[in-house]
Scaffold this motif. Structure first.
Motif, PDB file in Angstrom:
ATOM      1  N   LEU A 185       0.834  -1.193   0.000  1.00 23.94           N
ATOM      2  CA  LEU A 185       0.000   0.000   0.000  1.00 23.94           C
ATOM      3  C   LEU A 185       0.880   1.259   0.000  1.00 23.94           C
ATOM      4  O   LEU A 185       0.593   2.226  -0.707  1.00 23.94           O
ATOM      5  N   TYR A 186       1.945   1.209   0.765  1.00 27.89           N
ATOM      6  CA  TYR A 186       2.882   2.332   0.806  1.00 27.89           C
ATOM      7  C   TYR A 186       3.417   2.624  -0.599  1.00 27.89           C
ATOM      8  O   TYR A 186       3.372   3.748  -1.079  1.00 27.89           O
ATOM      9  N   ASN A 187       3.895   1.575  -1.252  1.00 27.21           N
ATOM     10  CA  ASN A 187       4.479   1.768  -2.579  1.00 27.21           C
ATOM     11  C   ASN A 187       3.441   2.241  -3.599  1.00 27.21           C
ATOM     12  O   ASN A 187       3.719   3.109  -4.425  1.00 27.21           O
ATOM     13  N   HIS A 188       2.245   1.669  -3.495  1.00 22.43           N
ATOM     14  CA  HIS A 188       1.178   2.071  -4.405  1.00 22.43           C
ATOM     15  C   HIS A 188       0.850   3.560  -4.218  1.00 22.43           C
ATOM     16  O   HIS A 188       0.770   4.316  -5.179  1.00 22.43           O
ATOM     17  N   GLN A 224      -4.886   3.606   7.021  1.00 20.48           N
ATOM     18  CA  GLN A 224      -5.001   5.065   7.004  1.00 20.48           C
ATOM     19  C   GLN A 224      -3.724   5.747   7.473  1.00 20.48           C
ATOM     20  O   GLN A 224      -3.280   6.724   6.892  1.00 20.48           O
ATOM     21  N   THR A 225      -3.146   5.162   8.523  1.00 18.54           N
ATOM     22  CA  THR A 225      -1.922   5.753   9.065  1.00 18.54           C
ATOM     23  C   THR A 225      -0.802   5.757   8.025  1.00 18.54           C
ATOM     24  O   THR A 225      -0.039   6.716   7.927  1.00 18.54           O
ATOM     25  N   ILE A 226      -0.729   4.684   7.243  1.00 22.11           N
ATOM     26  CA  ILE A 226       0.318   4.618   6.221  1.00 22.11           C
ATOM     27  C   ILE A 226       0.147   5.740   5.205  1.00 22.11           C
ATOM     28  O   ILE A 226       1.082   6.463   4.868  1.00 22.11           O
ATOM     29  N   VAL A 227      -1.098   5.889   4.731  1.00 27.06           N
ATOM     30  CA  VAL A 227      -1.398   6.923   3.741  1.00 27.06           C
ATOM     31  C   VAL A 227      -1.106   8.307   4.317  1.00 27.06           C
ATOM     32  O   VAL A 227      -0.476   9.145   3.676  1.00 27.06           O
ATOM     33  N   GLU A 228      -1.536   8.516   5.558  1.00 28.97           N
ATOM     34  CA  GLU A 228      -1.351   9.840   6.173  1.00 28.97           C
ATOM     35  C   GLU A 228       0.120  10.187   6.361  1.00 28.97           C
ATOM     36  O   GLU A 228       0.554  11.305   6.094  1.00 28.97           O
ATOM     37  N   ARG A 229       0.866   9.191   6.818  1.00 28.45           N
ATOM     38  CA  ARG A 229       2.278   9.446   7.061  1.00 28.45           C
ATOM     39  C   ARG A 229       3.032   9.766   5.789  1.00 28.45           C
ATOM     40  O   ARG A 229       3.841  10.675   5.722  1.00 28.45           O
ATOM     41  N   LEU A 230       2.729   8.999   4.767  1.00 29.04           N
ATOM     42  CA  LEU A 230       3.371   9.205   3.469  1.00 29.04           C
ATOM     43  C   LEU A 230       3.045  10.600   2.954  1.00 29.04           C
ATOM     44  O   LEU A 230       3.916  11.322   2.463  1.00 29.04           O
ATOM     45  N   PHE A 231       1.784  10.972   3.105  1.00 34.69           N
ATOM     46  CA  PHE A 231       1.330  12.285   2.679  1.00 34.69           C
ATOM     47  C   PHE A 231       2.102  13.382   3.416  1.00 34.69           C
ATOM     48  O   PHE A 231       2.619  14.318   2.807  1.00 34.69           O
ATOM     49  N   ASP A 232       2.197  13.237   4.720  1.00 35.89           N
ATOM     50  CA  ASP A 232       2.929  14.229   5.525  1.00 35.89           C
ATOM     51  C   ASP A 232       4.387  14.321   5.109  1.00 35.89           C
ATOM     52  O   ASP A 232       4.947  15.409   4.992  1.00 35.89           O
ATOM     53  N   LEU A 255      10.669  10.258  -2.284  1.00 40.27           N
ATOM     54  CA  LEU A 255      10.652   9.105  -1.393  1.00 40.27           C
ATOM     55  C   LEU A 255      10.811   7.852  -2.242  1.00 40.27           C
ATOM     56  O   LEU A 255      10.254   7.751  -3.319  1.00 40.27           O
ATOM     57  N   ASN A 256      11.570   6.926  -1.747  1.00 41.02           N
ATOM     58  CA  ASN A 256      11.879   5.756  -2.547  1.00 41.02           C
ATOM     59  C   ASN A 256      10.867   4.636  -2.411  1.00 41.02           C
ATOM     60  O   ASN A 256      10.202   4.507  -1.392  1.00 41.02           O
ATOM     61  N   TRP A 257      10.816   3.847  -3.435  1.00 41.31           N
ATOM     62  CA  TRP A 257      10.103   2.579  -3.379  1.00 41.31           C
ATOM     63  C   TRP A 257      10.762   1.737  -2.307  1.00 41.31           C
ATOM     64  O   TRP A 257      11.974   1.744  -2.154  1.00 41.31           O
ATOM     65  N   LYS A 258       9.949   1.016  -1.528  1.00 35.22           N
ATOM     66  CA  LYS A 258      10.541   0.249  -0.432  1.00 35.22           C
ATOM     67  C   LYS A 258      10.533  -1.245  -0.722  1.00 35.22           C
ATOM     68  O   LYS A 258       9.470  -1.839  -0.885  1.00 35.22           O
ATOM     69  N   PRO A 259      11.694  -1.839  -0.736  1.00 38.00           N
ATOM     70  CA  PRO A 259      11.775  -3.296  -0.829  1.00 38.00           C
ATOM     71  C   PRO A 259      11.399  -3.899   0.519  1.00 38.00           C
ATOM     72  O   PRO A 259      11.426  -3.193   1.529  1.00 38.00           O
ATOM     73  N   PRO A 260      11.046  -5.208   0.543  1.00 35.28           N
ATOM     74  CA  PRO A 260      10.566  -5.832   1.790  1.00 35.28           C
ATOM     75  C   PRO A 260      11.442  -5.548   3.000  1.00 35.28           C
ATOM     76  O   PRO A 260      10.954  -5.295   4.089  1.00 35.28           O
ATOM     77  N   ARG A 261      12.745  -5.573   2.828  1.00 35.98           N
ATOM     78  CA  ARG A 261      13.612  -5.464   3.993  1.00 35.98           C
ATOM     79  C   ARG A 261      13.538  -4.079   4.634  1.00 35.98           C
ATOM     80  O   ARG A 261      13.803  -3.919   5.820  1.00 35.98           O
ATOM     81  N   GLU A 262      13.217  -3.088   3.831  1.00 33.78           N
ATOM     82  CA  GLU A 262      13.251  -1.738   4.376  1.00 33.78           C
ATOM     83  C   GLU A 262      11.938  -1.290   4.998  1.00 33.78           C
ATOM     84  O   GLU A 262      11.887  -0.291   5.692  1.00 33.78           O
ATOM     85  N   PHE A 263      10.878  -2.026   4.717  1.00 38.17           N
ATOM     86  CA  PHE A 263       9.613  -1.631   5.317  1.00 38.17           C
ATOM     87  C   PHE A 263       9.380  -2.497   6.538  1.00 38.17           C
ATOM     88  O   PHE A 263       9.013  -3.656   6.444  1.00 38.17           O
TER      89      PHE A 263
END
Ligand code: ZN
Length: 414
Positions: free
Chosen positions: A29-32, A76-84, A102-110
């Motif tokens: 969801l973060y990457n999307h 929601q928190t993910i979307v909000e944080r990314l937005f901020d 902001l970079n795309w996050k591979p599994p290890r970094e998220f």
């Protein structure tokens, strides 16, 4: 005030799988969302409003089944944080800073996701305490220290460390007014965190810096081993975890020491005076080795400041200019090269350890800043310790204080 309480989770294998699955849905969801926001920004020249962005979540859930398996507030928190974060970035850009995206996050970094306001609670199940996470699981948690009864749990972030361990950090609000520092502080101390090795205080204690050479050596050894493994192999993965454990171990030990030392000073004294390291950094040209140590002392001072506030202790950061040159007894300044470890005043004949003299100057300035009159009798005249008690950092870690039990006992019997 807001506090953070961090605990280790004890997930079963099945819990681990669930945690990882949720983590990965969150990552997607973060990457999307990141992609969507960048696209929108390129087409419209600005970010969509938070409301627009939030309103897209229900539509997204219609075709993206996985999202329904995660508690909605977490998403929601993910979307909000990314937005901020993006908003912060674009503000920087507007002000002419060259900042990346902001970079795309591979599994290890998220590594983490957050339950905010609802969907989580601490519970008892089958005789053990569990963190109950909505749509996820009841995960055993090790509450090694209690959260105060009057604390309001605001959120919890669950995080997977590179070592593979899971932790839960509670964001907690406590509406307790911290006690006011006393108007006439009785127990006062000046601390000179001066040059790397020791923190000297005006009670004649010199606390050594933490010796982590064995831990560092181990880290280097494991890193060398890692470099010999084939990237991506099972053994590589195992070794990578070992390296991560070494890093975590170093970090834990350092913080533990600084926590205990700052706790001691904040609890033991009514007033704590230190040098303002921000000003100090500008005066002294830092060398590399000094930077590492000064980073640790900076952490120490940050912890100390917040603990002093919590305990109702005056925390004073004084101007560090000339604290080593000035004579704590008569105030006359004499140049002193770095290697001269003793202060010997040509004007009044006062002799002391270089750092002890500095600590006295720091305390005098601190008292002056707070407006407590110690002008007639300088601290030096009233209570100068004759010698310095060197204390190893190890003792602080083991006993939680730089004061020897014997010393306390002796003071009582005197
Ligand atoms: Zn003097």
């Amino acid at each position: 005030m807001y506090y953070a309480y961090k605990y280790r989770l004890k997930p079963s294998d099945a819990h681990r799988e669930e945690l990882d699955r949720h983590r990965d849905i969150c990552r997607q969801l973060y990457n999307h969302t990141r992609y969507r926001l960048n696209e929108y920004q390129e087409n419209h020249g600005e970010l969509p409003s938070m409301t627009t962005l939030r309103s897209e979540l229900p539509d997204l859930k219609k075709w993206w089944d996985g999202l329904n398996e995660v508690y909605s507030k977490v998403l929601q928190t993910i979307v909000e944080r990314l937005f901020d974060n993006l908003k912060g970035l674009s503000k920087l850009k507007k002000n002419g800073y060259g900042v990346g995206q902001l970079n795309w996050k591979p599994p290890r970094e998220f590594r983490s996701f957050t339950y905010s306001q609802s969907g989580f609670k601490l519970d008892k199940k089958g005789g053990q305490t569990v963190l109950s996470l909505s749509k996820l699981a009841d995960i055993p948690i090790r509450l090694h220290r209690a959260i105060p009864d009057d604390a309001k749990l605001k959120q919890v972030t669950v995080k997977k460390e590179p070592t593979g361990e899971w932790f839960a950090t509670f964001g907690v609000q406590i509406d307790r007014e911290p006690p006011e520092p006393p108007e006439n502080p009785e127990k006062c101390v000046g601390i000179d965190v001066g040059i790397l090795k020791y923190a000297h205080d005006t009670d004649g204690t010199a606390v050594g810096s933490l010796d982590l050479s064995a831990e560092r050596e181990r880290l280097e050894r494991e890193q060398r081993k890692l470099s010999r493994k084939q990237h991506g192999s099972n053994n590589y993965e195992k070794q990578r975890r070992r390296v991560a454990e070494c890093h975590a171990n170093l970090r834990r030990k350092r913080r533990d020491f600084l926590h205990k030392l700052s706790n001691y000073y904040a609890r033991e004294y009514d007033l704590v005076a230190v040098e303002d390291l921000n000003v100090k950094g500008m005066i002294e040209s830092p060398s590399n080795s000094r930077n590492t140590a000064s980073a640790a002392w900076r952490t120490f001072l940050t912890l100390l400041e917040y603990k002093c506030e919590r305990e109702g202790t005056h925390f004073v950061a004084v101007n560090p200019r000339g604290t080593t040159k000035e004579c704590a007894s008569c105030g006359v300044s004499t140049d002193k090269p770095l290697w001269v470890r003793e202060h010997s005043c040509p004007a009044c004949g006062f002799e002391a350890n270089r750092d002890a003299n500095a600590a006295w100057n720091i305390l005098s300035r601190g008292l002056e800043d707070v407006g407590v009159g110690h002008s007639e009798s300088t601290p030096v005249e009233t209570a100068l310790p004759t010698d310095t008690d060197s204390v190893s950092a190890k003792r602080v870690v083991e006993s939680g204080s730089p004061t020897l039990k014997e010393r306390t006992a002796k003071a009582v019997s005197e």
